[in-house]
Design an enzyme around this catalytic site. Structure first.
Site, PDB file in Angstrom:
ATOM      1  N   ASP A 134      -7.173   4.612  12.745  1.00  0.00           N
ATOM      2  CA  ASP A 134      -5.816   5.129  12.572  1.00  0.00           C
ATOM      3  C   ASP A 134      -5.759   6.433  11.782  1.00  0.00           C
ATOM      4  O   ASP A 134      -4.969   7.317  12.072  1.00  0.00           O
ATOM      5  CB  ASP A 134      -4.928   4.067  11.921  1.00  0.00           C
ATOM      6  CG  ASP A 134      -4.651   2.912  12.879  1.00  0.00           C
ATOM      7  OD1 ASP A 134      -4.605   3.164  14.100  1.00  0.00           O
ATOM      8  OD2 ASP A 134      -4.493   1.774  12.417  1.00  0.00           O
ATOM      9  N   SER A 171      -4.809  -8.798   8.094  1.00  0.00           N
ATOM     10  CA  SER A 171      -4.158  -7.495   8.178  1.00  0.00           C
ATOM     11  C   SER A 171      -3.641  -7.374   9.606  1.00  0.00           C
ATOM     12  O   SER A 171      -4.378  -7.615  10.567  1.00  0.00           O
ATOM     13  CB  SER A 171      -5.186  -6.414   7.861  1.00  0.00           C
ATOM     14  OG  SER A 171      -4.772  -5.189   8.438  1.00  0.00           O
ATOM     15  N   ARG A 214       0.556   5.519  17.027  1.00  0.00           N
ATOM     16  CA  ARG A 214       0.241   6.458  15.951  1.00  0.00           C
ATOM     17  C   ARG A 214       0.674   7.895  16.244  1.00  0.00           C
ATOM     18  O   ARG A 214       1.243   8.560  15.378  1.00  0.00           O
ATOM     19  CB  ARG A 214      -1.253   6.411  15.600  1.00  0.00           C
ATOM     20  CG  ARG A 214      -1.704   5.098  14.970  1.00  0.00           C
ATOM     21  CD  ARG A 214      -0.914   4.744  13.735  1.00  0.00           C
ATOM     22  NE  ARG A 214      -1.415   3.536  13.076  1.00  0.00           N
ATOM     23  CZ  ARG A 214      -0.701   2.445  12.848  1.00  0.00           C
ATOM     24  NH1 ARG A 214       0.566   2.387  13.236  1.00  0.00           N
ATOM     25  NH2 ARG A 214      -1.220   1.408  12.219  1.00  0.00           N
ATOM     26  N   ASP A 220       0.820  -1.220   0.000  1.00  0.00           N
ATOM     27  CA  ASP A 220       0.000   0.000   0.000  1.00  0.00           C
ATOM     28  C   ASP A 220       0.851   1.266   0.000  1.00  0.00           C
ATOM     29  O   ASP A 220       0.648   2.158  -0.823  1.00  0.00           O
ATOM     30  CB  ASP A 220      -0.916   0.062   1.239  1.00  0.00           C
ATOM     31  CG  ASP A 220      -2.037  -0.965   1.161  1.00  0.00           C
ATOM     32  OD1 ASP A 220      -2.274  -1.512   0.067  1.00  0.00           O
ATOM     33  OD2 ASP A 220      -2.663  -1.215   2.207  1.00  0.00           O
TER      34      ASP A 220
HETATM   35  N1  ARG Z   1      -8.488  -1.878  16.439  1.00  0.00           N
HETATM   36  C1  ARG Z   1      -7.208  -1.489  16.912  1.00  0.00           C
HETATM   37  C2  ARG Z   1      -7.144   0.001  17.062  1.00  0.00           C
HETATM   38  O1  ARG Z   1      -7.951   0.696  16.531  1.00  0.00           O
HETATM   39  C3  ARG Z   1      -6.092  -2.024  16.039  1.00  0.00           C
HETATM   40  C4  ARG Z   1      -5.910  -1.327  14.741  1.00  0.00           C
HETATM   41  C5  ARG Z   1      -4.815  -1.939  13.923  1.00  0.00           C
HETATM   42  N2  ARG Z   1      -4.488  -1.092  12.809  1.00  0.00           N
HETATM   43  C6  ARG Z   1      -4.212  -1.529  11.609  1.00  0.00           C
HETATM   44  N3  ARG Z   1      -3.979  -0.631  10.681  1.00  0.00           N
HETATM   45  N4  ARG Z   1      -4.158  -2.803  11.299  1.00  0.00           N
HETATM   46  O2  ARG Z   1      -6.284   0.494  17.737  1.00  0.00           O
END
Ligand code: ARG
Length: 398
Positions: A122, A173, A93, A13
Site C-alpha cells: 500500500d 488487520s 488506493r 495508527d
Molecule cells: N495483500 C493485499 C494487497 O496488497 C491486501 C492488502 C490489505 N491492506 C492492508 N493495509 N490491510 O492488495
C-alpha cells in the site's frame, strides 16, 4: 505554517499520526477520510480527527466513483491478481491518493501522508499515485518512520489524550471496501493452518449455507453490470446487494499465499462475494459474445493489467492504453447471466444476449444442423500441412 494532508481512517495508527506528524514536522494536519464502501460512521470519523488535533477534517463519499472509474474497469479486465485476488485494496488506493492530492493542491499543502507500514504494497500504491498527481509534494509515512511497538503507540496515545480502543484488540488487520474485505495477521500468518473461523465476517461457512440454492440474474450493458433480477441499480448499490446475497451462501472466500510487490510472500484471507459473482457472470457473457481470437488475446492483457494494478501503477500510460483496449472489447458484452449461489459456489448456469455469437443451427447435433461436414477434410488438410511437411523432412534427414 506548512500543511500536511493525511489519509485518515479513524483508527489508532492514523489518530496517533495526526499528533506525531504535527509535532515532528511542525505542520498543520488536514485529515481526509474517503468512503469507498466500508460501512463506517464517517461523521464520527470526521469529528474524531478534529478531536485528536487536525485543523481540518474532510470526508469524501467516493463510492459511486469507485464503481464507475475503478470497478467497471476491473470487471472489463476480469481483474484477479494471481488468478484469485480481486485486488480491491490495490484498486482503492489510487482513488484515496487522488482525493488527497486534489485537496493538497487546493490548499497548497507541502506534504502528503499515509499510515502504511514499510512492509506492504500500500505504501507503494499511495506514493506512486502522489508522485503522479502532486509531484511537488513530499511524503510523510509515520508508521514507517516512528519505530513504535503497539504498546509504545498506546502509551503515546494515552499521553497525548488520543482515545485508545478498549477491550481486547482483534488479532487481525483488515481492509474493507465495496469490492472485498482482507484479513491478515494472527494465526493467519501460519499458512500450514486453516484460516480461523472468526476471521470471516461477510460470508457464512459454506457448510452452514442454506440447503436451497439462490439464483440471481445480472444484466450487463457493454460490460457494466446495471441490473439485478431486472431491477436497475446504481453500481455501488448493486455491488453491496451482491455482497449480502453471496455472503449468505458462503460465496467469495479466498485463501491464498500471494507474491507481494516488495518481494515477500504473504498469506491472505479475502472475502469478496460480489466480485466473485460478477466476474463469474462477466466471463461467462464474454464467452458468449466475444470471438475466440479476441478472448484469447485479451487474456494476455488481463494478466498484465492485474500486475499493473497490484503494483501501484494505476496512473500510468500503459494502464490507460490497456483500458482503452478493454473498453473496445466491451462494446459487444451486453446481455443477461443467471448465477446460481450454492454452498460457497457461484456458477453461471444460463446466459442470453442479442449479441450472442452462439448459433444453434451451427452447433446442434440434432435436426436443423446447417454445418456442412464436407468442408472439414479440406480445412484439416491445410491446417495440418505444416505439421505433415515438417515431419516428412525430419524423417528424411535421419
Ligand atoms: N495483500 C493485499 C494487497 O496488497 C491486501 C492488502 C490489505 N491492506 C492492508 N493495509 N490491510 O492488495
Amino acid at each position: 505554517m506548512d500543511k500536511c494532508v493525511l489519509a485518515y481512517s479513524g483508527g489508532l495508527d492514523t489518530s496517533v499520526a495526526v499528533q506525531w506528524i504535527a509535532e515532528k514536522y511542525g505542520v498543520e494536519i488536514i485529515a481526509v477520510a474517503v468512503d469507498v464502501g466500508e460501512e463506517k460512521n464517517y461523521e464520527a470519523i470526521r469529528q474524531k480527527a478534529l478531536q485528536v488535533g487536525a485543523v481540518e477534517s474532510i470526508v469524501v463519499d467516493a463510492r459511486q466513483e469507485f464503481f464507475d472509474e475503478y470497478l467497471t474497469r476491473a470487471i472489463a479486465a476480469n481483474l484477479m491478481y494471481e488468478g484469485r485476488y480481486p485486488a480491491f485494496t490495490a484498486l482503492a488506493r489510487p482513488l484515496l491518493a487522488k482525493k488527497q492530492a486534489e485537496i493538497a493542491l487546493e490548499r497548497g499543502a507541502k506534504y502528503l501522508a499515509h499510515g502504511c507500514t514499510g512492509k506492504g504494497n500500500d505504501q507503494v500504491r499511495f506514493e506512486v499515485a502522489y508522485a503522479a498527481l502532486a509531484p511537488g509534494t513530499a511524503v510523510i509515512a509515520p508508521a514507517r518512520e516512528w519505530g513504535m511497538t503497539r504498546e509504545q503507540e498506546i502509551d503515546y496515545a494515552e499521553a497525548h489524550g488520543i482515545p485508545v480502543p478498549v477491550g481486547k484488540a482483534s488479532p487481525y488487520s483488515t481492509d474493507t471496501n465495496l469490492w472485498g474485505r482482507s484479513i491478515e495477521c494472527g494465526q493467519i500468518e501460519d499458512p500450514s493452518l486453516e484460516g480461523p473461523a472468526d476471521a470471516w465476517q461477510w460470508t457464512v461457512d459454506p457448510a452452514a449455507a442454506p440447503d436451497e440454492p439462490a439464483y440471481v440474474k445480472i444484466t450487463f450493458e457493454r460490460g457494466v453490470p446495471v441490473a439485478l433480477d431486472g431491477k436497475t441499480l446504481p453500481g455501488a448499490e448493486l455491488v453491496a446487494t451482491l455482497n449480502q446475497l453471496g455472503g449468505a451462501h458462503g460465496v467469495g472466500r479466498i485463501d491464498m499465499v500471494e507474491n507481494r510487490l516488495v518481494g515477500i510472500k504473504s498469506r491472505e484471507l479475502y472475502e469478496a462475494p460480489a466480485a466473485t459473482i460478477l466476474l463469474e457472470a462477466h466471463r461467462d457473457l464474454e464467452a458468449l459474445t466475444l470471438d475466440r481470437e479476441t478472448t484469447h488475446f485479451k487474456a494476455h492483457l488481463e494478466l498484465r493489467y492485474s500486475e499493473l494494478v497490484y503494483y501501484g501503477l494505476w496512473f500510468t500510460p500503459l494502464r490507460e492504453a490497456i483500458d482503452a483496449f478493454m473498453a473496445d472489447t466491451q462494446k459487444r458484452v451486453s446481455g443477461e447471466v443467471t448465477v446460481k449461489l450454492f454452498k460457497g459456489r457461484a456458477q453461471a448456469v444460463a446466459r442470453e444476449s442479442e449479441r450472442s455469437l452462439y448459433d444453434f443451427a451451427l452447433a446442434t447435433y440434432d435436426e436443423g444442423d446447417i454445418f456442412d461436414p464436407s468442408d472439414s477434410p479440406g480445412f484439416i488438410h491445410l491446417w495440418g500441412l505444416p505439421a505433415k511437411i515438417t515431419a516428412r523432412v525430419d524423417r528424411e534427414a535421419k
